[in-house]
Design a protein around this motif. Structure first.
Motif, mmCIF file in Angstrom:
data_model
loop_
_atom_site.group_PDB
_atom_site.id
_atom_site.type_symbol
_atom_site.label_atom_id
_atom_site.label_comp_id
_atom_site.label_asym_id
_atom_site.label_seq_id
_atom_site.Cartn_x
_atom_site.Cartn_y
_atom_site.Cartn_z
ATOM 1 N N SER A 109 1.531 -20.659 5.598
ATOM 2 C CA SER A 109 0.502 -20.343 4.613
ATOM 3 C C SER A 109 0.690 -18.957 4.001
ATOM 4 O O SER A 109 0.135 -18.675 2.951
ATOM 5 N N ASN A 158 3.274 -17.956 2.555
ATOM 6 C CA ASN A 158 4.038 -18.130 1.332
ATOM 7 C C ASN A 158 3.153 -18.441 0.141
ATOM 8 O O ASN A 158 3.577 -18.296 -0.986
ATOM 9 N N GLN A 159 1.944 -18.907 0.391
ATOM 10 C CA GLN A 159 1.038 -19.223 -0.705
ATOM 11 C C GLN A 159 0.591 -17.918 -1.338
ATOM 12 O O GLN A 159 -0.051 -17.096 -0.715
ATOM 13 N N SER A 181 -3.976 -18.962 -5.716
ATOM 14 C CA SER A 181 -4.638 -20.119 -6.278
ATOM 15 C C SER A 181 -5.739 -19.556 -7.153
ATOM 16 O O SER A 181 -6.568 -18.779 -6.690
ATOM 17 N N THR A 222 -1.599 -22.930 -9.220
ATOM 18 C CA THR A 222 -1.131 -22.187 -8.036
ATOM 19 C C THR A 222 0.265 -21.647 -8.285
ATOM 20 O O THR A 222 1.041 -22.214 -9.059
ATOM 21 N N THR A 231 3.484 -20.190 -5.823
ATOM 22 C CA THR A 231 4.008 -20.013 -4.475
ATOM 23 C C THR A 231 5.407 -19.433 -4.543
ATOM 24 O O THR A 231 6.258 -19.975 -5.252
ATOM 25 N N GLU A 232 5.638 -18.327 -3.856
ATOM 26 C CA GLU A 232 6.997 -17.801 -3.761
ATOM 27 C C GLU A 232 7.733 -18.610 -2.723
ATOM 28 O O GLU A 232 7.221 -18.857 -1.621
ATOM 29 N N ILE A 233 8.950 -19.046 -3.054
ATOM 30 C CA ILE A 233 9.718 -19.858 -2.090
ATOM 31 C C ILE A 233 11.051 -19.204 -1.770
ATOM 32 O O ILE A 233 11.437 -18.250 -2.385
#
Length: 80
Positions: free
Chosen positions: A6, A8-9, A12, A76, A78-80
């Protein structure tokens, strides 16, 4: 996936809030040239965040294609 992922989120947001749109732009600027996942009401896009403009972003996907996404449609990030 467990709660350990979580972190990485990144965000939002409520796109109807002006403050949120300003905050998301600063967040997107901090993620420039990084791999991200961008969710919109229509589709989720994954790629390198190559440009952040006042009302849209540019993603370069792994196959080399370029995607333009309106900031107002981002739900949203999100960095990945």
């Amino acid at each position: 996936m467990g709660p350990e992922n979580s972190t990485n989120q990144v965000a939002s947001i409520n796109t109807f809030s002006r403050l949120s749109r300003v905050n998301i732009r600063f967040l997107l600027l901090s993620l420039r040239n990084k791999q991200v996942e961008i969710a919109t009401p229509f589709e989720t896009y994954t790629g390198n965040l190559t440009s952040v403009q006042s009302d849209y972003i540019v993603l370069t996907k792994s196959n080399g294609s370029i995607v333009f996404v309106r900031v107002a449609k981002i739900e949203t990030v999100t960095e990945i």
